[in-house]
Design an enzyme around this catalytic site. Sequence first.
Site, short mmCIF file in Angstrom:
data_model
loop_
_atom_site.label_atom_id
_atom_site.label_comp_id
_atom_site.label_asym_id
_atom_site.label_seq_id
_atom_site.Cartn_x
_atom_site.Cartn_y
_atom_site.Cartn_z
N ARG A 152 2.24 -11.27 5.19
CA ARG A 152 2.30 -10.25 4.13
C ARG A 152 2.27 -8.83 4.71
O ARG A 152 3.05 -7.98 4.31
CB ARG A 152 1.14 -10.43 3.15
CG ARG A 152 1.24 -11.71 2.33
CD ARG A 152 0.01 -11.94 1.47
NE ARG A 152 -0.12 -10.97 0.42
CZ ARG A 152 -0.97 -9.95 0.41
NH1 ARG A 152 -1.80 -9.79 1.42
NH2 ARG A 152 -1.03 -9.11 -0.59
N ILE A 153 1.37 -8.60 5.68
CA ILE A 153 1.22 -7.23 6.18
C ILE A 153 2.37 -6.85 7.13
O ILE A 153 3.00 -5.80 6.98
CB ILE A 153 -0.17 -7.02 6.82
CG1 ILE A 153 -1.24 -7.13 5.74
CG2 ILE A 153 -0.26 -5.66 7.54
CD1 ILE A 153 -2.66 -7.16 6.21
N ASP A 172 7.59 -14.23 14.94
CA ASP A 172 6.62 -15.07 14.21
C ASP A 172 7.11 -16.50 14.32
O ASP A 172 8.32 -16.72 14.48
CB ASP A 172 6.56 -14.65 12.72
CG ASP A 172 5.26 -15.11 12.06
OD1 ASP A 172 4.92 -16.30 12.21
OD2 ASP A 172 4.58 -14.30 11.43
N PRO A 203 -3.39 -13.35 12.13
CA PRO A 203 -4.80 -13.68 12.00
C PRO A 203 -5.32 -14.10 13.38
O PRO A 203 -4.52 -14.50 14.24
CB PRO A 203 -4.79 -14.88 11.04
CG PRO A 203 -3.44 -15.48 11.18
CD PRO A 203 -2.50 -14.37 11.56
N ASN A 208 -4.09 -17.55 19.76
CA ASN A 208 -3.66 -16.20 20.14
C ASN A 208 -4.79 -15.35 20.71
O ASN A 208 -4.64 -14.14 20.88
CB ASN A 208 -2.95 -15.50 18.97
CG ASN A 208 -3.85 -15.33 17.76
OD1 ASN A 208 -5.08 -15.27 17.88
ND2 ASN A 208 -3.25 -15.25 16.58
N ALA A 230 -5.16 -5.62 13.34
CA ALA A 230 -5.37 -7.02 12.94
C ALA A 230 -6.77 -7.50 13.35
O ALA A 230 -7.70 -7.43 12.55
CB ALA A 230 -4.27 -7.88 13.53
N ARG A 231 -6.94 -7.94 14.59
CA ARG A 231 -8.24 -8.41 15.04
C ARG A 231 -8.43 -8.04 16.51
O ARG A 231 -7.50 -8.16 17.32
CB ARG A 231 -8.36 -9.93 14.88
CG ARG A 231 -8.65 -10.40 13.47
CD ARG A 231 -10.01 -9.93 12.98
NE ARG A 231 -10.33 -10.35 11.63
CZ ARG A 231 -10.09 -9.64 10.51
NH1 ARG A 231 -9.52 -8.45 10.60
NH2 ARG A 231 -10.44 -10.10 9.32
N ASP A 255 -7.64 -0.08 15.35
CA ASP A 255 -8.53 -0.05 14.19
C ASP A 255 -9.56 -1.17 14.30
O ASP A 255 -10.50 -1.23 13.51
CB ASP A 255 -7.71 -0.21 12.90
CG ASP A 255 -8.56 0.00 11.66
OD1 ASP A 255 -9.32 0.99 11.62
OD2 ASP A 255 -8.50 -0.84 10.73
N GLU A 260 -16.93 -5.77 17.44
CA GLU A 260 -17.18 -4.63 16.54
C GLU A 260 -18.24 -4.96 15.49
O GLU A 260 -18.83 -4.06 14.88
CB GLU A 260 -15.88 -4.22 15.83
CG GLU A 260 -15.37 -5.32 14.90
CD GLU A 260 -14.10 -4.96 14.14
OE1 GLU A 260 -13.14 -4.48 14.76
OE2 GLU A 260 -14.07 -5.16 12.91
N HIS A 292 -12.14 0.00 11.70
CA HIS A 292 -11.66 -1.08 10.82
C HIS A 292 -11.52 -0.59 9.37
O HIS A 292 -12.04 -1.22 8.44
CB HIS A 292 -12.61 -2.28 10.91
CG HIS A 292 -11.92 -3.59 10.63
ND1 HIS A 292 -12.27 -4.77 11.22
CD2 HIS A 292 -10.90 -3.90 9.80
CE1 HIS A 292 -11.51 -5.75 10.77
NE2 HIS A 292 -10.66 -5.24 9.91
C1 COI Z 1 -9.50 -8.29 6.31
O1 COI Z 1 -9.35 -8.28 5.09
O2 COI Z 1 -9.36 -9.32 6.97
C2 COI Z 1 -9.83 -7.04 6.99
O3 COI Z 1 -9.56 -6.93 8.14
C3 COI Z 1 -10.59 -5.98 6.24
C4 COI Z 1 -12.01 -6.37 6.09
C5 COI Z 1 -12.70 -6.48 7.40
C6 COI Z 1 -12.80 -5.49 5.17
#
Ligand code: COI
Length: 326
Positions: A152-153, A172, A203, A208, A230-231, A255, A260, A292
């Site tokens: 989606r993003i 992807d 994700p 990954n 993302a992460r 971000d 974190e 974040h």
């Molecule tokens: C998520 O929705 O997965 C985010 O990264 C934002 C959340 C940590 C508030």
Amino acid sequence: MKILAYSHRKDETEYFKEFSKKYNITVVLTEKQPSMETAELANEFDCISIITTIIDAELVKKFHEIGVRFISTRTVGYDHIDLVESKKLGIHVGNATYSSNSVADYTIMMMLMVTRKMKLIMDRSNSQDYSLIEVQGKELPNLTVGVIGTGRIGKTVIKHLSGFGCGILAHDIYEQEEIKSYCKYVDLEYLFKNSDIITLHMPATCDNYHMINKESLSKMKNGVCIINTARGSLINTDNFIEAIESGKIGGAALDVIEHESGIYYNDLKGQVLNNKDLAILKSFPNVIVTPHTAFYTDQAVSDMVENSIRSCILFKEDKDNPWQIT
Ligand code: COI
């Protein structure tokens, strides 16, 4: 029905009021985070709504003992919850999607800030240095952006980015027909080799973990810019810092960072933090670090609250639930 919402923030209050009324349910709000100490608050609730606090195996077990049957996280990511333990115990987990414009627009803002050297421009002008030294930028239409992850993003980033006239490469395992007119799907090697900017939108999974590492960095263009909304676990931070020091990475906007949790979303002014990477990354003039916040818009918060409530209702009514993960 009743839901206990942990980690409630003031900016969510109106939305909780609005949507509990709309769906005719009771939501009990607590500012407390879910923990072994606060788990008892969930007594007599079979659904709880949480945010990013780590829910490890011990806490999953505790919630299960108390009688919780569904944990809904008001976030897209759910890597903070021990899914192995929850599957084992039969406690179900769901996420909540929200406006993808929130993260997509922030990502593009970060691309522009990095390529236009905005951190340096702002730092300099804050100390009245208005010279042009070292702040010449690059123009997006002259660059190629590589988007890894077209869910989606990632998809929204590509659509919004297409207006800037840059080249767009995408990667992807699942290709999306609807964006093929805006980008070219390629393999990762090609994307690494040919992108001026690389942005991550997957994700976090075991597969990954640290995918941006010494080896993948070595395949990228010299001076590549990397954006991560993302992460943190997608990037091997030690390798990343080395690549910034060597000039392999020309700019970055992060971000999210590894470890974190417990730092971001807290006011820790005046405290000594135990995250050296954060201190090092923040010290670079060409690296923007934000806590974040890419998700944080009015629309996204409204969606997070509404969809977490809807998900709990669907779970209780034993109906098809698009947000249910386990
Ligand atoms: C998520 O929705 O997965 C985010 O990264 C934002 C959340 C940590 C508030």
